[in-house]
Design a protein around this motif. Sequence first.
Motif, PDB file in Angstrom:
ATOM      1  N   ALA A  40       0.825  -1.208   0.000  1.00  0.00           N
ATOM      2  CA  ALA A  40       0.000   0.000   0.000  1.00  0.00           C
ATOM      3  C   ALA A  40       0.858   1.256   0.000  1.00  0.00           C
ATOM      4  O   ALA A  40       0.566   2.227  -0.709  1.00  0.00           O
ATOM      5  CB  ALA A  40      -0.942  -0.007   1.205  1.00  0.00           C
ATOM      6  N   MET A  41       1.936   1.245   0.777  1.00  0.00           N
ATOM      7  CA  MET A  41       2.767   2.432   0.875  1.00  0.00           C
ATOM      8  C   MET A  41       3.643   2.625  -0.357  1.00  0.00           C
ATOM      9  O   MET A  41       4.030   3.759  -0.668  1.00  0.00           O
ATOM     10  CB  MET A  41       3.631   2.370   2.135  1.00  0.00           C
ATOM     11  N   VAL A  42       3.965   1.571  -1.068  1.00  0.00           N
ATOM     12  CA  VAL A  42       4.675   1.741  -2.339  1.00  0.00           C
ATOM     13  C   VAL A  42       3.825   2.567  -3.295  1.00  0.00           C
ATOM     14  O   VAL A  42       4.302   3.511  -3.943  1.00  0.00           O
ATOM     15  CB  VAL A  42       5.030   0.373  -2.962  1.00  0.00           C
ATOM     16  N   LEU A  43       2.540   2.234  -3.382  1.00  0.00           N
ATOM     17  CA  LEU A  43       1.635   2.998  -4.240  1.00  0.00           C
ATOM     18  C   LEU A  43       1.450   4.425  -3.721  1.00  0.00           C
ATOM     19  O   LEU A  43       1.464   5.391  -4.491  1.00  0.00           O
ATOM     20  CB  LEU A  43       0.286   2.294  -4.329  1.00  0.00           C
ATOM     21  N   ALA A  44       1.268   4.558  -2.406  1.00  0.00           N
ATOM     22  CA  ALA A  44       1.035   5.882  -1.827  1.00  0.00           C
ATOM     23  C   ALA A  44       2.245   6.795  -2.017  1.00  0.00           C
ATOM     24  O   ALA A  44       2.107   7.952  -2.426  1.00  0.00           O
ATOM     25  CB  ALA A  44       0.697   5.749  -0.340  1.00  0.00           C
ATOM     26  N   GLU A  45       3.427   6.277  -1.718  1.00  0.00           N
ATOM     27  CA  GLU A  45       4.621   7.106  -1.833  1.00  0.00           C
ATOM     28  C   GLU A  45       4.978   7.389  -3.293  1.00  0.00           C
ATOM     29  O   GLU A  45       5.483   8.469  -3.613  1.00  0.00           O
ATOM     30  CB  GLU A  45       5.807   6.445  -1.120  1.00  0.00           C
ATOM     31  N   ALA A  46       4.718   6.444  -4.176  1.00  0.00           N
ATOM     32  CA  ALA A  46       4.990   6.684  -5.597  1.00  0.00           C
ATOM     33  C   ALA A  46       4.108   7.811  -6.127  1.00  0.00           C
ATOM     34  O   ALA A  46       4.578   8.704  -6.852  1.00  0.00           O
ATOM     35  CB  ALA A  46       4.775   5.411  -6.409  1.00  0.00           C
TER      36      ALA A  46
END
Length: 203
Positions: free
Chosen positions: A124-130
């Motif tokens: 989830a955070m990979v998508l959010a931070e990207a």
Amino acid sequence: MDLLSGPDAAAWYYLVVAAALATPLVPNGALVLAGGALAARGQLLLPLVWAAVFTGALGGDLLLYAAARRLPLGRRSTTVRTVAARLKSRGALLLVLRYLPAGRFTGTVGAATSGMRAGGFARAMVLAEASWTTLYVALGYGGTTAYTRWPLAALAVATCATLAAAVTLRRIRHRTPVTDELPGARTPGRTVQPSPARCEQNR
């Protein structure tokens, strides 16, 4: 006058921005915008700015998540407890929280408190931070030109984004926290009745 006059100064910027983004509670949006603006002027490499911001932010999220799993960070906060309850069924909420003031800290601690698995949180955070990194670097890269050519449009967009973030944060804070869904939580006012078997043993 160039702010970054050589490759050594540029390398230091990449290190500083990665370290700053690794700290969730430190305001760092201006630093990212500055990196995008410097890349537009040719003083920094745009892919390296993006990579430094993304790597630092994601690394900080994972470290905070690991710490929150072991330490009682912010667990008494009503907002954190509400977010933790919502994340049990809505993991996509992390993407929204990333754009809100203090939402990164609240979402990460809430995810750790809710029992969300490390793999699911990381994805989830990979998508959010990207998405967050792309937006802020792009705003810095083209923001100066846009503000110079269309100042009223830029101001309107910034105002709408601020209002949307404020409304979303207000809705999250004013939701009734589902405390009995959290591990070890008790509903205020509820009395735990002893079982008949335990009463027989105590006689």
